[in-house]
Design a protein around this motif. Structure first.
Motif, PDB file in Angstrom:
ATOM      1  N   UNK A   1      41.936  38.608  36.581  1.00  0.00           N
ATOM      2  CA  UNK A   1      42.183  37.200  36.250  1.00  0.00           C
ATOM      3  C   UNK A   1      41.708  36.315  37.392  1.00  0.00           C
ATOM      4  N   UNK A   2      41.062  35.192  37.082  1.00  0.00           N
ATOM      5  CA  UNK A   2      40.718  34.238  38.145  1.00  0.00           C
ATOM      6  C   UNK A   2      41.991  33.768  38.840  1.00  0.00           C
ATOM      7  N   UNK A   3      41.948  33.653  40.146  1.00  0.00           N
ATOM      8  CA  UNK A   3      43.141  33.233  40.888  1.00  0.00           C
ATOM      9  C   UNK A   3      43.570  31.827  40.503  1.00  0.00           C
ATOM     10  N   UNK A   4      42.642  31.004  40.045  1.00  0.00           N
ATOM     11  CA  UNK A   4      42.994  29.650  39.608  1.00  0.00           C
ATOM     12  C   UNK A   4      43.961  29.683  38.438  1.00  0.00           C
ATOM     13  N   UNK A   5      43.927  30.757  37.662  1.00  0.00           N
ATOM     14  CA  UNK A   5      44.837  30.910  36.532  1.00  0.00           C
ATOM     15  C   UNK A   5      46.070  31.711  36.916  1.00  0.00           C
ATOM     16  N   UNK A   6      45.890  32.761  37.722  1.00  0.00           N
ATOM     17  CA  UNK A   6      46.968  33.712  37.991  1.00  0.00           C
ATOM     18  C   UNK A   6      47.950  33.274  39.069  1.00  0.00           C
ATOM     19  N   UNK A   7      47.483  32.531  40.063  1.00  0.00           N
ATOM     20  CA  UNK A   7      48.330  32.185  41.215  1.00  0.00           C
ATOM     21  C   UNK A   7      49.597  31.455  40.772  1.00  0.00           C
ATOM     22  N   UNK A   8      50.734  31.904  41.337  1.00  0.00           N
ATOM     23  CA  UNK A   8      52.000  31.258  41.055  1.00  0.00           C
ATOM     24  C   UNK A   8      52.599  31.608  39.708  1.00  0.00           C
TER      25      UNK A   8
END
Length: 231
Positions: free
Chosen positions: A136-143
């Motif tokens: 998953x792109x970190x922009x979507x997955x983070x947090x």
């Protein structure tokens, strides 16, 4: 494989196999050993050699792309259980890593850019059947719960939908190849057998890629069924 012998049937005796195929005892024994290694027959001391209780499982990938209903299990578990047996998943790890080149390209990530990886093993009756790595792109997955080392209720398609990224399109690229050492060990594969490798890219609105999954299945135990309608 042709179905002449049903699951659970006894194989003919070595004497009958020698006569039918005009082969030596050594050749017949070697052939039986190969079939055992491929998981197609089962032989135990003092008992007849029998056909494996179940044949190839036919899986329909389209059936478990959509989000599951609230409080429902991950759709793969539901679909796999339809063939009999107890389906389960085992989450191996959750890490940030630079994905393989084809995954990075599918997620439209730049060179050397990391993504979140969730690695899990799918099992039926405690037998490993599929090794899955989801990126998953970190922009979507983070947090989000994607970063936590725990199972996600309903599966990641359900969570992605809740995060505002409902799955709209799934594109599969399927190939057969020699397993990696990791796949060989995780799937407890017999020697000299290929795996089915699927690269599945999940797109949300505006054709945005939100998940890329690399799935390795034991090639001698599975077939995939895709259904299409004529336009």
């Amino acid at each position: 494989m042709s179905g002449d012998l049903a699951p659970g049937d006894n194989l003919p005796s070595t004497t009958r196999l020698k006569a039918r195929f005009e082969a030596s005892s050594a050749t017949v024994q070697k052939a039986l050993q190969l079939l055992k290694e491929e998981g197609l027959i089962v032989g135990r001391p003092g008992a007849a050699v029998t056909v494996r209780p179940r044949r190839q499982r036919t899986m329909r990938p389209a059936a478990y792309m959509a989000p599951a209903d609230a409080d429902a299990p991950y759709r793969w578990l539901t679909e796999a259980s339809k063939h009999g047996g107890r389906a389960s998943t085992k989450l191996l790890d959750v890490t940030e890593t630079v994905p393989p080149a084809d995954v990075a390209a599918a997620l439209e990530l730049g060179e050397g850019v990391t993504a979140l990886q969730r690695r899990q093993l799918l099992l039926i009756d405690d037998e490993p059947v599929e090794l899955v790595k989801c990126y998953y792109p970190l922009a979507i997955a983070s947090g989000t719960a994607l970063t936590e080392r725990r199972r996600i209720k309903g599966g990641t398609p359900t969570l992605l939908a809740e995060l505002g990224f409902p799955p709209r399109l799934s594109v599969d690229r399927v190939s057969a190849r020699v397993p990696t050492q990791e796949e060989y060990s995780a799937l407890q594969l017999p020697s000299s057998l290929p795996v089915l490798r699927t690269l599945r890219v999940l797109y949300s609105d505006d054709e945005r890629p939100v998940e890329a999954a690399v799935m390795a299945k034991a090639g001698h135990l599975y077939e995939l069924q895709y259904e299409f309608t004529a336009e």
